[in-house]
Design an enzyme around this catalytic site. Sequence first.
Site, mmCIF file in Angstrom:
data_model
loop_
_atom_site.group_PDB
_atom_site.id
_atom_site.type_symbol
_atom_site.label_atom_id
_atom_site.label_comp_id
_atom_site.label_asym_id
_atom_site.label_seq_id
_atom_site.Cartn_x
_atom_site.Cartn_y
_atom_site.Cartn_z
ATOM 1 C CE LYS A 65 -3.454 -1.795 3.185
ATOM 2 N NZ LYS A 65 -4.208 -1.408 4.388
ATOM 3 C CG ASP A 134 14.747 -1.019 4.718
ATOM 4 O OD1 ASP A 134 13.967 -0.721 5.612
ATOM 5 O OD2 ASP A 134 15.990 -1.081 4.877
ATOM 6 C CB THR A 138 10.534 -6.127 -0.655
ATOM 7 O OG1 THR A 138 10.593 -6.283 0.750
ATOM 8 C CG2 THR A 138 9.102 -6.133 -1.136
ATOM 9 C CE LYS A 162 14.187 3.227 6.025
ATOM 10 N NZ LYS A 162 13.709 2.439 7.170
#
Length: 214
Positions: A65, A134, A138, A162
């Site tokens: 989301k 990050d 993922t 990041k």
Amino acid sequence: EGRIVIKDDWLGYSLELFTYPEHYHEDIESVYIPHGVIMDRTERLARHIMDDIGDHDMVVLCVLKGGYKFCSDLVEFIKVQCRNSNKHLETRVEFIRLKSYLNDQSTEDLHIIGSQDLSVLRGKNVLIVEAIVDTGKTMKALLKHVGSFEPKMIKVAGLLVKRVSNVVGSLPDYVGFEIPNRFVVGYALDYNEYFRDLNHICVISEIGKVKYKI
Ligand SMILES: Oc1ncnc2c1N=NC2
């Protein structure tokens, strides 16, 4: 291409310099990236993307989301770019839901929620739009999944990347901001589903972390 690098010692702007939803007043520490700066940076990314892949129809794959605000603003800017350069480009948007965070820790397992039929990606230029990259775990898993539908090309736009040591896989092709390794919320980035309604990207306060902890 360039990116805005936010240094480790940047503490963000003081809260009283901006407006934000009153109900978060003790839950956020500072305004880390103001909404206006996000929008101006996103507009510039739209030009980069159009210069690179603006000559073919594109399918934008919005990672839900957290990516929904960045994706809707980026697609809007891409459409404006098309109108101004009278490129008749069809920009179709598909959605994919990933859940990989609990509280502020990445969980090992990535699961793709909802089995959207992504066979529409076959042979297309795909732009994956994600709010934050990050560790890259993922994104790596998502690239493998999307690749299995045999698109013509896959590019990735990440609003935030990041600065973390254990990066796996490749970085996004288009990056808005490189930020320190701290947990940020707002602009659809959540902490246990809270703060998505906050326009700026902010640093969560210790009170907020405890208050909304699961
Ligand atoms: O800082 C963050 N804030 C919200 N969500 C995520 C973050 N990092 N990975 C996922």
